[in-house]
Design an enzyme around this catalytic site. Structure first.
Site, PDB file in Angstrom:
ATOM      1  N   ASP A 161      56.711  32.968  75.056  1.00 16.87           N
ATOM      2  CA  ASP A 161      57.205  32.118  74.008  1.00 16.87           C
ATOM      3  C   ASP A 161      58.388  31.425  74.481  1.00 16.87           C
ATOM      4  O   ASP A 161      58.729  30.037  74.076  1.00 16.87           O
ATOM      5  CB  ASP A 161      57.487  32.919  72.605  1.00 16.87           C
ATOM      6  CG  ASP A 161      58.385  32.094  71.621  1.00 16.87           C
ATOM      7  OD1 ASP A 161      57.714  30.849  71.208  1.00 16.87           O
ATOM      8  OD2 ASP A 161      59.505  32.166  71.090  1.00 16.87           O
ATOM      9  N   SER A 183      55.113  30.850  67.446  1.00 19.50           N
ATOM     10  CA  SER A 183      56.419  30.949  68.241  1.00 19.50           C
ATOM     11  C   SER A 183      56.986  32.264  67.339  1.00 19.50           C
ATOM     12  O   SER A 183      57.791  33.259  67.904  1.00 19.50           O
ATOM     13  CB  SER A 183      57.058  29.859  68.167  1.00 19.50           C
ATOM     14  OG  SER A 183      58.403  30.101  68.572  1.00 19.50           O
ATOM     15  N   LYS A 187      57.417  36.602  68.154  1.00 21.35           N
ATOM     16  CA  LYS A 187      58.658  37.380  68.438  1.00 21.35           C
ATOM     17  C   LYS A 187      58.772  38.381  67.424  1.00 21.35           C
ATOM     18  O   LYS A 187      59.144  39.491  67.586  1.00 21.35           O
ATOM     19  CB  LYS A 187      59.861  36.464  68.109  1.00 21.35           C
ATOM     20  CG  LYS A 187      59.938  35.646  69.357  1.00 21.35           C
ATOM     21  CD  LYS A 187      61.236  34.700  69.230  1.00 21.35           C
ATOM     22  CE  LYS A 187      61.116  33.410  68.378  1.00 21.35           C
ATOM     23  NZ  LYS A 187      60.879  32.026  68.913  1.00 21.35           N
TER      24      LYS A 187
HETATM   25  N1  URA Z   1      61.784  28.839  65.539  1.00 26.95           N
HETATM   26  C1  URA Z   1      61.010  29.381  66.768  1.00 26.95           C
HETATM   27  O1  URA Z   1      61.416  30.728  66.902  1.00 26.95           O
HETATM   28  N2  URA Z   1      60.198  28.719  67.140  1.00 26.95           N
HETATM   29  C2  URA Z   1      59.880  27.517  66.678  1.00 26.95           C
HETATM   30  O2  URA Z   1      58.780  27.068  67.254  1.00 26.95           O
HETATM   31  C3  URA Z   1      60.668  26.940  65.723  1.00 26.95           C
HETATM   32  C4  URA Z   1      61.639  27.399  65.257  1.00 26.95           C
END
Ligand code: URA
Length: 422
Positions: A161, A183, A187
């Site tokens: 990511d 994304s 996380k």
């Molecule tokens: N925040 C993120 O972590 N990823 C994105 O793609 C957009 C906002």
């Protein structure tokens, strides 16, 4: 398998298989797939979308591209919060101590700002001495000890990511719903999150510009959560106007302190109460109403502010010497009438140009720079009234005078919270 075929498939709106998506993530990480090929695929995804199955696969392989954190030793009352990014969004600084003061653990890994939006880590770094790079052990020990820790995300979480996000940022491929959903959720999966409140920002200052897209993004993130045993609540909130009155790192810390001291009303406090109440409700398994009572009590009795001071002290911050800028410019109204528009996006850009944000990843930040908005939407403005004050170490010669709109008639009040989706 070959990357050209995969790019062509997406260009022709075909669906990629789980194996093909794994091949893309592995190949990009080991350098076999080049930046220009990945950019081309990302643009095809932005234009032609992805199915839910494709998005689940993408999220899964990005989440497993690095280390995974295990938060289970902290117990079941750990709740995370994430915002899709906005202007003046200092909610984490306020919410983390409020929620921890209610007995819910907050193990928060945050990011830096880029472009017109700010990031929590830059705001915390504006506090002299504050340590933002706790080791994993220090991070978990601190959450166990005082119920809250905020640190920058370690290099090894969701590595794919990180690499893809940096590429999206310079190839015009950030604003894609499947890419944003995968994304954020990759996380959260890697960070071991089990309960999550998402602040999905909508408006000119946000990545998502309309409610329809915000709904789709929210539903996707909730679905990805369900696939991965994460309880997700999405709150869709207004980002046409900035959150609160201060924009810029140390100025935002000062405003956060005012809210935590229970000295300030307005949209920032309202949103913080809303998000905190959902987090406490999730964390303690109690109703939203019961949680909200705890949140309001702890703001009024000082427990939330004391928890903030405990957090700052534990991470070696010193609030006595917040940086101050050399120059101050008062921007006065040239006309009279009602203040009907405060453009969040344009203010974000202005704040960045004053030194508060980065145009490129390697730029350094002026922590003292930023803006205080001196008026609220629908206030009546006299000619010569100060609408905003700029703080900077640079010289300001010109500003965009379309940031504010002054009209003969009031607008209807801005709605702060649009929808809650569970
Ligand atoms: N925040 C993120 O972590 N990823 C994105 O793609 C957009 C906002």
């Amino acid at each position: 398998m070959n990357i050209i075929n995969i790019i062509n498939k997406k260009r022709l709106k075909e669906t990629l298989t789980d194996e093909e998506i794994k091949y893309v993530i592995d190949g990009y990480l080991d350098g076999e797939i080049k930046d220009y090929q990945m950019s081309s695929l990302l643009m095809a995804i932005l234009l032609n979308d992805m199915t839910n199955d494709e998005i689940y696969s993408l999220t899964k392989y990005m989440a497993s591209s690095g280390e995974k954190l295990d938060l289970s030793p902290l117990g079941s009352n750990v709740v995370d919060k994430h915002s899709t990014g906005g202007v003046g969004d200092k909610t984490t600084l306020i919410i983390a101590p409020i929620v921890a003061s209610c007995g819910v653990k907050v193990a928060k890994m945050s990011g830096r700002g880029l472009g017109h939006t700010g990031g929590t880590i830059d705001k915390l770094e504006s506090i002299p001495g504050f340590i933002v790079n706790l080791s994993e052990e220090e991070f978990l020990n601190q959450v166990n000890d005082i119920g809250v820790a905020i640190t920058s995300q370690t290099e090894n979480i969701a590595i794919a990511d990180k690499k893809i996000y940096a590429l999206r940022d310079v190839t015009g491929t950030v604003e894609s719903i499947p890419l944003i959903a995968s994304s954020i959720m990759s996380k959260k999966i890697a960070l071991g999150t089990k309960k999550l409140v998402l602040d999905v920002k909508v408006g000119n200052g946000a990545l998502i510009k309309n409610i329809k897209d915000a709904r789709r993004l929210s539903k996707l993130m909730i679905d990805i959560g369900q696939h991965n045993n994460i309880d997700v609540i999405c709150i869709l909130t207004n980002m046409d106007i900035p959150l609160g009155s201060n924009i810029g790192n140390s100025l935002e810390v000062e405003e956060a302190i005012q809210i935590l001291k229970n000295n300030k009303e307005g949209n920032l406090r309202k949103l913080c109460v809303e998000l905190s109440s959902h987090m406490v409700s999730l964390g303690l398994n109690i109703s939203y109403e019961e949680a909200k009572t705890m949140v309001l009590d702890n703001l009024a009795n000082g427990l939330a502010y004391n928890k903030f001071l405990e957090l700052i002290k534990k991470q070696h911050g010193n609030l006595n010497n917040l940086p101050k800028s050399k120059n101050k410019y008062e921007i006065k109204s040239m006309t009279e009438g009602y203040l009907t528009e405060i453009n969040a996006y344009k203010l974000g850009l202005l704040s960045m140009s004053l030194g508060a944000g980065r145009e490129n990843k390697e730029d350094t930040i002026d922590y003292s720079a930023g803006i205080i908005i001196n008026k609220n939407i629908n206030d009546y403005i006299e000619k010569g009234d100060v609408i905003m004050t700029l703080y900077t170490n640079k010289e300001v010669t010109e500003i965009d005078n379309s940031i504010f709109k002054i009209s003969d008639k009031k607008n209807k009040d801005e709605q702060l919270i649009y929808e809650i989706i569970k």
